[in-house]
Design a protein around this motif. Structure first.
Motif, short mmCIF file in Angstrom:
data_model
loop_
_atom_site.label_atom_id
_atom_site.label_comp_id
_atom_site.label_asym_id
_atom_site.label_seq_id
_atom_site.Cartn_x
_atom_site.Cartn_y
_atom_site.Cartn_z
N ASP A 46 1.03 -0.94 -0.10
CA ASP A 46 0.29 0.36 0.21
C ASP A 46 0.95 1.32 0.33
O ASP A 46 1.23 1.96 1.24
CB ASP A 46 -0.99 -0.14 1.08
N ALA A 56 6.47 -1.44 1.37
CA ALA A 56 5.08 -1.56 2.31
C ALA A 56 4.69 -2.72 2.96
O ALA A 56 4.43 -3.91 2.01
CB ALA A 56 3.97 -0.59 2.44
N ASP A 107 2.13 -3.23 6.67
CA ASP A 107 1.66 -3.82 7.36
C ASP A 107 0.68 -2.20 7.28
O ASP A 107 -0.07 -1.67 7.55
CB ASP A 107 2.22 -4.03 8.89
N LYS A 108 1.48 -0.82 7.13
CA LYS A 108 1.29 0.43 6.57
C LYS A 108 1.31 0.83 5.60
O LYS A 108 2.03 1.03 4.82
CB LYS A 108 2.05 1.70 7.91
N GLU A 143 9.74 -1.16 4.81
CA GLU A 143 9.04 -0.86 5.62
C GLU A 143 9.43 -3.38 5.84
O GLU A 143 8.52 -3.92 5.50
CB GLU A 143 7.31 -1.04 5.73
#
Length: 368
Positions: free
Chosen positions: A313, A326, A328-329, A343
């Protein structure tokens, strides 16, 4: 009897922070919906059944391997008690495979490379295996035809005047250099030497000369040849492994854990290939890449209109030439060019793409 040996014990430090000591890059989905080890096993299956595919790895990765390659027989998992580089790793595996298949030949390959044209890859391995069947003490390596100046790979220099046909001896002929007449258009040349990663000027010189190939770290040879050459050039390693494999089954694991740390810590290139005589190379063109750094992800992942690689995302606003991963966020990059943002479970790493080749050094500094 052709078997495969996949080396899957590396830590993948150049893919930090996504690749960690607990879950290194061969167990990650770097290029799509399958992990690198899953992709490696899958491309071998048209030629080599799963019962003849072996994987050598560290004890801490055995559960990951079982989870990701569910059909792999447990006896085909070879465990190194400690990483001691590729020469003892391959020798250990040759001893192990020989106990199951006494006349085995093996294609040795890393677990984390990309192959675009799987059919051509299989065809090339078959060609090399045919040669080994006719020349039982030979070693075949797959050399990749370079398409760019590359300082991150080792190279193989071959003698373009000596081409080898699968069913004959060495031929010295200008006419034979480009093709040996086989329908598949593949041929073998005598290897002159393996050379280390060059600087840019030297790499350009290699490309211009035309008789240098990238060293993909893939070899086809008989297990008996591996063991024989280990005895000749790494006698300490050979003696330790011979002693380990002479142990009764009930004592084997303890003996392996006790003795294996004392084998030579050396690569197969330094320990064997630079000394062996009967090495031949197949110039290969099946769309290979060593997925060794984040630059490789940039080469093969889809990009948006501004040349950004976006995984997960992510959004790039007024930003270009970025690598953004990305987990998880959501990650939003605004007004930045030529950066990479990754990340992981433990960290968010932001840096200039020009520093990608310093990842291992950066990791060490962060870990202090």
């Amino acid at each position: 009897m052709l078997c495969a040996l996949i080396m899957a014990g590396g830590k993948g430090e150049r893919f930090w922070p996504l690749s960690t000591d607990e879950k290194p890059k061969q167990f990650l989905k770097l290029l799509g919906e399958e992990t690198m080890i899953q992709m490696t096993v899958k491309r071998l299956l048209p030629l080599i059944p799963i019962e003849r595919i072996f994987v050598v790895t560290a004890a801490k990765y055995v559960d990951l391997l079982k989870e990701q390659v569910k059909d792999l027989p447990v006896e085909n998992i070879i465990v190194e008690p400690i990483g001691r580089n590729t020469a003892p790793c391959i020798a250990l595996s040759a001893f192990h495979i020989s106990r199951i298949y006494s006349d085995a030949s093996i294609v040795v390959l890393p677990s984390d490379h990309l192959v675009v044209e799987s059919d051509r890859f299989i065809e090339t391995i078959e060609y090399g295996y045919k040669f080994i069947q006719n020349h039982i003490e030979g070693i075949v390596t797959l050399g990749m035809k370079p398409d760019r100046t590359e300082t991150g790979y080792g190279y193989i220099q071959f003698n373009s005047q000596f081409v080898v046909k699968n069913d004959s001896d060495i031929c010295e002929s200008e006419a034979a250099v480009t093709r040996d007449g086989d329908k598949c258009g593949l041929c073998l040349y005598k290897v002159e030497r393996f050379v280390e990663k060059p600087d840019e000027d030297t790499a350009k010189e290699y490309i211009q000369k035309g008789n240098f190939l990238w060293n993909g770290g893939m070899f086809i040879w008989k297990c008996s040849t591996v063991i024989k050459l280990t005895k000749a050039y790494l006698n300490n390693t050979y003696s330790i492994l011979k002693d380990i494999f002479a142990s009764p089954d009930k004592d084997f694991a303890n003996k392996l854990n006790e003795k294996y740390p004392y084998v030579d810590n050396i690569s197969v290139d330094y320990g064997i290939m630079e000394k062996a005589k009967n090495i031949y190379v197949i110039p290969s063109d099946f769309g290979w890449d060593d997925i060794g750094t984040w630059y490789a992800i940039e080469r093969y992942r889809d990009k948006d209109d501004n040349n950004n690689v976006c995984v997960g995302d992510t959004k790039n606003l007024s930003a270009s030439n970025n690598i953004v991963v990305a987990k998880d966020k959501p990650i939003v990059v605004v007004g930045l060019d030529d950066v990479f943002v990754v990340e992981s479970d433990d960290i968010i790493f932001v840096g200039k793409k020009k520093d990608i080749n310093r990842i291992k050094e950066i990791k060490r500094n962060v870990s202090k």
